[in-house]
Scaffold this motif. Structure first.
Motif, short mmCIF file in Angstrom:
data_model
loop_
_atom_site.label_atom_id
_atom_site.label_comp_id
_atom_site.label_asym_id
_atom_site.label_seq_id
_atom_site.Cartn_x
_atom_site.Cartn_y
_atom_site.Cartn_z
N ASN A 69 -1.24 4.86 27.36
CA ASN A 69 -0.67 3.23 26.86
C ASN A 69 0.59 3.12 27.83
OD1 ASN A 69 -2.76 3.36 24.89
ND2 ASN A 69 -1.17 3.75 23.27
N LEU A 70 1.32 4.21 28.08
CA LEU A 70 2.38 3.68 29.05
C LEU A 70 1.94 3.41 30.23
CD1 LEU A 70 5.12 6.50 27.92
CD2 LEU A 70 5.05 4.07 27.40
N ALA A 71 0.94 4.24 30.61
CA ALA A 71 0.38 3.75 32.07
C ALA A 71 -0.08 2.55 32.12
CB ALA A 71 -0.58 4.84 32.53
N VAL A 72 -0.68 1.96 31.07
CA VAL A 72 -1.19 0.37 31.25
C VAL A 72 -0.07 -0.48 31.18
CG1 VAL A 72 -2.49 -1.09 29.73
CG2 VAL A 72 -3.34 1.19 30.13
N ILE A 73 0.90 -0.29 30.48
CA ILE A 73 2.25 -0.84 30.58
C ILE A 73 2.69 -1.05 31.89
CG2 ILE A 73 4.44 -1.31 29.59
CD1 ILE A 73 3.40 -0.35 27.03
N GLU A 74 3.01 0.14 32.72
CA GLU A 74 3.50 0.25 33.79
C GLU A 74 2.69 -0.59 34.80
OE1 GLU A 74 5.50 4.71 34.67
OE2 GLU A 74 3.12 4.64 34.55
N ARG A 75 1.28 -0.50 34.80
CA ARG A 75 0.27 -1.14 35.89
C ARG A 75 0.29 -2.61 35.60
NH1 ARG A 75 -4.96 -1.91 34.98
NH2 ARG A 75 -4.96 -0.37 33.38
N LYS A 76 0.26 -3.12 34.34
CA LYS A 76 0.29 -4.70 34.19
C LYS A 76 1.55 -5.15 33.98
CE LYS A 76 -4.27 -4.53 31.76
NZ LYS A 76 -5.00 -5.00 30.66
N LEU A 77 2.78 -4.62 33.93
CA LEU A 77 3.84 -5.23 33.79
C LEU A 77 4.90 -4.83 35.02
CD1 LEU A 77 4.80 -5.06 30.02
CD2 LEU A 77 4.23 -7.15 31.44
N GLY A 118 -5.36 1.13 20.13
CA GLY A 118 -6.21 1.33 21.11
C GLY A 118 -5.53 0.48 22.58
N GLN A 119 -6.41 0.78 23.50
CA GLN A 119 -6.18 0.05 24.70
C GLN A 119 -6.17 -1.35 24.53
OE1 GLN A 119 -7.83 1.55 28.51
NE2 GLN A 119 -7.34 -0.37 29.45
N GLY A 120 -7.18 -1.99 23.75
CA GLY A 120 -7.39 -3.09 23.51
C GLY A 120 -6.11 -3.88 23.08
N ASP A 121 -5.55 -3.03 21.77
CA ASP A 121 -4.22 -3.61 20.94
C ASP A 121 -3.01 -3.45 22.16
OD1 ASP A 121 -5.15 -3.50 18.32
OD2 ASP A 121 -5.80 -1.62 19.02
N VAL A 122 -3.07 -2.60 23.27
CA VAL A 122 -1.89 -2.43 24.25
C VAL A 122 -2.11 -3.55 25.01
CG1 VAL A 122 -1.00 -1.49 26.29
CG2 VAL A 122 -1.64 -0.07 24.11
N GLU A 344 -10.45 -14.69 32.28
CA GLU A 344 -9.24 -14.10 31.97
C GLU A 344 -9.07 -13.62 30.38
OE1 GLU A 344 -8.22 -18.51 32.88
OE2 GLU A 344 -9.56 -16.69 33.56
N ASP A 345 -9.72 -14.08 29.69
CA ASP A 345 -9.77 -13.98 28.21
C ASP A 345 -10.80 -12.70 27.92
OD1 ASP A 345 -8.07 -16.36 27.65
OD2 ASP A 345 -9.93 -17.42 28.07
N VAL A 346 -11.45 -12.22 28.55
CA VAL A 346 -12.28 -11.16 28.34
C VAL A 346 -11.42 -9.87 27.62
CG1 VAL A 346 -13.57 -9.19 29.13
CG2 VAL A 346 -13.92 -11.53 29.92
N VAL A 347 -11.85 -9.27 26.86
CA VAL A 347 -11.02 -7.98 25.91
C VAL A 347 -11.91 -6.89 25.81
CG1 VAL A 347 -9.41 -9.78 24.80
CG2 VAL A 347 -11.58 -9.07 23.72
N ARG A 348 -13.07 -7.04 26.10
CA ARG A 348 -13.88 -5.70 26.20
C ARG A 348 -13.46 -4.60 26.78
NH1 ARG A 348 -20.00 -7.83 26.45
NH2 ARG A 348 -19.28 -8.39 24.24
N HIS A 349 -13.43 -4.86 28.08
CA HIS A 349 -12.88 -3.88 29.20
C HIS A 349 -12.46 -4.70 30.38
CE1 HIS A 349 -12.99 -0.71 32.26
NE2 HIS A 349 -13.04 0.24 31.23
N GLU A 350 -11.39 -4.21 30.93
CA GLU A 350 -10.85 -4.79 32.04
C GLU A 350 -12.08 -5.23 33.23
OE1 GLU A 350 -8.47 -1.42 34.36
OE2 GLU A 350 -7.41 -2.91 33.25
#
Length: 379
Positions: A69-77, A118-122, A344-350
């Motif tokens: 989850n931290l890796a997702v935050i790092e990459r997107k922010l 999960g990743q979707g919530d992140v 850009e509203d897709v939440v299933r998988h990036e």
């Protein structure tokens, strides 16, 4: 989570101390503590935020398996997030660090309430925070939220994008709502969630779920079994949504009692659907006449939701999609809400969002080429 009020209002500290050299704060009795909220060499330099969470188990869930989850935050922010025990240090631009802090506080609060993330919530928390801009006064404990949610017995269902937020608000406000857009944007799932919400609170007596029984570019021939066996393969996504949002025994009982009815679109003719939440999924495969027939089934104290993706119609070549026509005809009429989702509203998988964007780009290029040919022919 707890933040020191004096630290929040304190101007940027000028310090040459490296973040790794600072002692980590002890975890207090509150939800979380933030120390050294901003420490940089100059106002334009990188910022450092240290967060301490009081529950080691929840902190582990928050950070994710191997810090996923931290890796997702790092990459997107665009920040750097280093975790140690129940502490995490954020480094990067000031606004980005503040957004990352708000995301972590929001997710930690959800974990404290017993929800799984999960990743979707992140991804959803990141979208919410970035859509609000810089949230220096964000406090999840006060339950101030911009994205709306649907309260269910099993768990609340919260919007993850601005488009989903508008969709939920439209569902609560209008009698007839159209949700149009690419796959993976949550149109059907949120529609079923709202229908379940209405049924659980006895605002309606039943849920009626329907889809056109049209093959996706294949001819399956005659399927074995009775009518239910023949229709179920077309309606499987709706079953999946029901089992995800409700306890399986309740779904089975509701299907047996008729509180939840799943039927193909062809069986809607001649009916008056009163005191019901009615959903038509994959509506792009409904013809113009079928759509008119379905919409005129609406009875007293009923809510109707129509979802689909006009770019994925399986109708024969040259046949007009009833979804696109209905949206064009009814948009702006009192009591009708129209929500349009984009890639850009897709939440299933990036990856799904990237795939949809690539196809949208191809369609735009084809349309531009066709317009150019018509222009040359006219000349």
């Amino acid at each position: 989570m707890r933040r020191s009020g004096s630290d929040r209002d304190r101007p940027l500290e000028r310090s040459s101390e490296r973040p790794s050299e600072r002692p980590l704060p002890p975890s207090g009795p509150a939800r979380a503590a933030v120390t050294a909220p901003w420490a940089s060499l100059d106002d334009e330099g990188p910022a450092h935020v240290v967060l301490a969470f009081d529950d080691n188990r929840l902190a582990t869930l928050l950070f994710g398996h191997y810090g996923r989850n931290l890796a997702v935050i790092e990459r997107k922010l665009g920040v750097k997030a280093d975790s140690r025990g129940n502490h995490v240090t954020l480094e990067g631009a000031r606004d980005a660090c503040e957004q990352a802090r708000a995301v972590l506080e929001h997710l930690y609060e959800a974990l404290r309430k017993g929800r799984d993330i999960g990743q979707g919530d992140v991804d959803g928390a990141i979208r919410e925070v970035t859509s609000q801009g810089s949230l220096f006064d964000f406090d999840p404990a006060e339950n101030r939220q911009s994205f709306d949610e649907i309260q269910l017995r099993r768990r609340p269902v919260r919007a993850r994008t601005a488009a989903q937020d508008a969709y939920i608000r439209a569902l609560k406000r209008h009698t007839l709502v159209f949700g149009s857009g690419p796959a993976g944007t949550g149109k059907t799932w949120l529609a079923v969630a709202y229908a379940v919400h209405l049924l659980e609170r006895r605002m309606v007596d039943r849920i009626i779920l329907s889809r056109p029984a049209v093959e996706a570019g294949e001819r399956l021939g005659f399927l074995p079994g009775d009518m239910k066996d023949k229709v179920d393969p077309y309606l499987r996504p709706i079953y999946d949504a029901l089992y995800d949002l409700m306890d399986r025994p309740f779904v089975e009982r509701a299907l047996q009692s008729g509180e939840i009815e799943i039927a193909p679109l062809a069986f809607m003719r001649g009916r008056t659907l009163s005191n019901a939440a009615v959903i038509l999924d994959e509506a792009q495969n409904a013809t113009s006449m079928q759509m008119k027939m379905f919409l005129t089934r609406l009875g007293e104290n009923s809510h109707m939701i129509v979802t689909g993706d006009a770019s994925q119609t399986d109708l024969p070549q040259g046949q007009i999609s009833g979804l696109a026509e209905a949206v064009r005809l009814l948009e702006g009429i009192e009591g009708v809400g129209v929500c349009v989702f984009k890639a850009e509203d897709v939440v299933r998988h990036e990856m799904v969002g990237r795939i949809v964007a690539a196809y949208e780009k191809l369609d735009a290029a084809k349309l531009e080429a066709a317009s150019a040919r018509l222009g040359k022919a006219g000349a």
